[in-house]
Design a protein around this motif. Structure first.
Motif, mmCIF file in Angstrom:
data_model
loop_
_atom_site.group_PDB
_atom_site.id
_atom_site.type_symbol
_atom_site.label_atom_id
_atom_site.label_comp_id
_atom_site.label_asym_id
_atom_site.label_seq_id
_atom_site.Cartn_x
_atom_site.Cartn_y
_atom_site.Cartn_z
ATOM 1 N N LEU A 1 52.958 40.049 33.360
ATOM 2 C CA LEU A 1 51.790 40.730 32.804
ATOM 3 C C LEU A 1 50.845 40.938 33.981
ATOM 4 C CD1 LEU A 1 51.030 38.548 29.636
ATOM 5 C CD2 LEU A 1 52.030 40.832 29.679
ATOM 6 N N THR A 2 50.260 42.120 34.097
ATOM 7 C CA THR A 2 49.329 42.377 35.191
ATOM 8 C C THR A 2 48.022 42.920 34.637
ATOM 9 O OG1 THR A 2 50.192 44.620 35.528
ATOM 10 C CG2 THR A 2 51.177 42.855 36.843
ATOM 11 N N TRP A 3 46.938 42.671 35.365
ATOM 12 C CA TRP A 3 45.636 43.191 34.980
ATOM 13 C C TRP A 3 44.812 43.475 36.227
ATOM 14 C CZ3 TRP A 3 47.341 38.249 34.454
ATOM 15 C CH2 TRP A 3 46.608 37.226 35.056
ATOM 16 N N LYS A 4 43.893 44.424 36.077
ATOM 17 C CA LYS A 4 42.995 44.804 37.166
ATOM 18 C C LYS A 4 41.714 44.002 37.027
ATOM 19 C CE LYS A 4 45.331 48.208 39.030
ATOM 20 N NZ LYS A 4 45.876 48.058 40.358
ATOM 21 N N GLY A 5 41.199 43.535 38.154
ATOM 22 C CA GLY A 5 39.961 42.785 38.152
ATOM 23 C C GLY A 5 38.927 43.446 39.032
ATOM 24 N N ARG A 6 37.762 42.852 39.105
ATOM 25 C CA ARG A 6 36.703 43.372 39.965
ATOM 26 C C ARG A 6 36.900 42.920 41.410
ATOM 27 N NH1 ARG A 6 31.144 42.607 36.461
ATOM 28 N NH2 ARG A 6 31.875 43.715 34.607
ATOM 29 N N ALA A 7 37.143 41.621 41.595
ATOM 30 C CA ALA A 7 37.331 41.067 42.940
ATOM 31 C C ALA A 7 38.809 40.891 43.274
ATOM 32 C CB ALA A 7 36.626 39.715 43.058
ATOM 33 N N ALA A 8 39.624 40.603 42.243
ATOM 34 C CA ALA A 8 41.044 40.344 42.461
ATOM 35 C C ALA A 8 41.850 40.823 41.258
ATOM 36 C CB ALA A 8 41.275 38.846 42.681
ATOM 37 N N ASP B 1 40.176 30.104 40.325
ATOM 38 C CA ASP B 1 38.971 30.675 39.706
ATOM 39 C C ASP B 1 37.952 31.068 40.774
ATOM 40 O OD1 ASP B 1 39.935 30.459 37.119
ATOM 41 O OD2 ASP B 1 38.793 28.647 36.644
ATOM 42 N N ASP B 2 37.688 30.171 41.722
ATOM 43 C CA ASP B 2 36.725 30.467 42.796
ATOM 44 C C ASP B 2 37.181 31.661 43.634
ATOM 45 O OD1 ASP B 2 35.136 28.385 41.931
ATOM 46 O OD2 ASP B 2 35.767 27.000 43.514
ATOM 47 N N PHE B 3 38.480 31.752 43.898
ATOM 48 C CA PHE B 3 39.046 32.858 44.668
ATOM 49 C C PHE B 3 38.790 34.198 43.973
ATOM 50 C CE2 PHE B 3 42.642 35.709 45.542
ATOM 51 C CZ PHE B 3 42.683 35.717 46.923
ATOM 52 N N SER B 4 38.827 34.205 42.641
ATOM 53 C CA SER B 4 38.706 35.452 41.875
ATOM 54 C C SER B 4 37.301 35.689 41.323
ATOM 55 C CB SER B 4 39.701 35.444 40.718
ATOM 56 O OG SER B 4 39.291 34.517 39.722
ATOM 57 N N ALA B 5 36.329 34.884 41.732
ATOM 58 C CA ALA B 5 34.964 34.997 41.198
ATOM 59 C C ALA B 5 34.274 36.267 41.701
ATOM 60 C CB ALA B 5 34.147 33.772 41.593
ATOM 61 N N TYR B 6 33.407 36.797 40.857
ATOM 62 C CA TYR B 6 32.595 37.960 41.231
ATOM 63 C C TYR B 6 31.224 37.806 40.585
ATOM 64 C CZ TYR B 6 34.013 39.548 36.575
ATOM 65 O OH TYR B 6 34.245 39.630 35.229
ATOM 66 N N PRO B 7 30.174 38.384 41.195
ATOM 67 C CA PRO B 7 28.837 38.296 40.599
ATOM 68 C C PRO B 7 28.778 39.117 39.316
ATOM 69 C CG PRO B 7 28.790 39.590 42.638
ATOM 70 C CD PRO B 7 30.185 39.098 42.458
ATOM 71 N N CYS B 8 28.075 38.584 38.328
ATOM 72 C CA CYS B 8 28.022 39.239 37.017
ATOM 73 C C CYS B 8 26.673 38.928 36.375
ATOM 74 C CB CYS B 8 29.165 38.725 36.158
ATOM 75 S SG CYS B 8 29.199 39.365 34.487
ATOM 76 N N TYR C 1 50.514 32.080 37.935
ATOM 77 C CA TYR C 1 49.370 32.989 37.960
ATOM 78 C C TYR C 1 49.141 33.339 39.432
ATOM 79 C CZ TYR C 1 47.946 31.564 33.220
ATOM 80 O OH TYR C 1 47.879 31.325 31.872
ATOM 81 N N ARG C 2 49.085 34.633 39.754
ATOM 82 C CA ARG C 2 48.835 35.057 41.133
ATOM 83 C C ARG C 2 47.694 36.058 41.136
ATOM 84 N NH1 ARG C 2 52.034 36.872 46.304
ATOM 85 N NH2 ARG C 2 52.760 34.760 46.125
ATOM 86 N N MET C 3 46.700 35.776 41.964
ATOM 87 C CA MET C 3 45.555 36.667 42.135
ATOM 88 C C MET C 3 45.622 37.280 43.528
ATOM 89 S SD MET C 3 44.294 36.242 39.165
ATOM 90 C CE MET C 3 42.982 37.430 39.411
ATOM 91 N N THR C 4 45.362 38.587 43.614
ATOM 92 C CA THR C 4 45.389 39.309 44.887
ATOM 93 C C THR C 4 44.043 40.003 45.077
ATOM 94 O OG1 THR C 4 47.760 39.691 44.626
ATOM 95 C CG2 THR C 4 46.602 41.050 46.252
ATOM 96 N N LYS C 5 43.344 39.650 46.154
ATOM 97 C CA LYS C 5 42.042 40.269 46.438
ATOM 98 C C LYS C 5 42.200 41.783 46.525
ATOM 99 C CE LYS C 5 38.970 36.915 47.212
ATOM 100 N NZ LYS C 5 37.725 36.771 46.527
ATOM 101 N N VAL C 6 41.283 42.505 45.894
ATOM 102 C CA VAL C 6 41.335 43.962 45.873
ATOM 103 C C VAL C 6 41.198 44.536 47.274
ATOM 104 C CG1 VAL C 6 40.166 46.035 45.022
ATOM 105 C CG2 VAL C 6 40.485 44.074 43.493
ATOM 106 N N LYS C 7 40.277 44.025 48.077
ATOM 107 C CA LYS C 7 40.000 44.599 49.404
ATOM 108 C C LYS C 7 40.908 44.044 50.498
ATOM 109 C CE LYS C 7 35.235 45.763 48.407
ATOM 110 N NZ LYS C 7 33.844 45.565 48.738
#
Length: 193
Positions: A135-142, A90-97, A164-170
């Protein structure tokens, strides 16, 4: 004195019979949804220590078998470090909102990323997947992916082991954790962890 919500309800009920019927139907659906969600939370929350929830991150104490010797989903063992792994992803994929509670959103919340909030569509979708399907989805940070890695039996329940695998966008850095979905005695699917 009537509360504002009660005044609105009275105004809707008085407007037309069709409006009243629609209002009552929506009210009943909301109550049923809340009752179902509460029941699922009760089933999914491991109970020990005289009915109190066990400490986060600890495996639940074994409970006696339910009716006719059938196990309870609360008997399914959870990884000892589950809470830490969930928090890390969760912390890895967090973004300001600005409009999120606490000022942060989490791309790791697959149900939100897949637009399957409410009901059991998310669990049904995972339950219908085969080993190797994702299943895949696009996120803001990951960006996220949930992949079924095994069909297995846990405490007498047919289950889907997932990652569950999260990949940082940048940066393309990754974080992952395991998950488990099991089919309950009624044939529906539930996320165990």
């Amino acid at each position: 004195m009537l509360r504002p919500a009660a005044l609105i309800a009275l105004a809707v009920l008085a407007a037309t019979p069709a409006a009243a019927q629609s209002f009552l139907k929506d009210l009943a659906k909301s109550a049923a949804r809340q009752a179902t969600e509460a029941a699922v939370r009760n089933v999914m929350t491991p109970q020990s220590n005289g009915g109190r929830a066990s400490q986060a991150g600890q495996a639940p104490a074994k409970r006696s078998a339910g009716k006719a010797g059938r196990p309870s989903m609360g008997d399914i063992e959870r990884p000892a470090d589950l809470a830490e792994k969930k928090k890390a992803v969760d912390d890895f994929s967090a973004y300001p909102c600005d409009d999120c509670e606490g000022g942060r959103g989490y791309d790791s919340w697959a149900r939100h990323g897949l637009n399957m909030v409410g009901g059991s569509d998310f669990e049904k979708k995972v339950g219908a997947m085969g080993v190797g399907e994702s299943l895949t989805w696009k996120g803001r940070a990951a960006d996220g992916a949930l992949t079924v890695v095994a069909d297995a039996e846990h405490e007498g329940f047919q289950c889907k082991e997932v990652v569950y695998r999260m990949t940082k966008v940048k940066t393309k850095a990754t974080a992952e954790r395991e998950g488990l979905f099991c089919q309950n005695a009624a044939g529906g699917w539930a996320e165990v962890y």
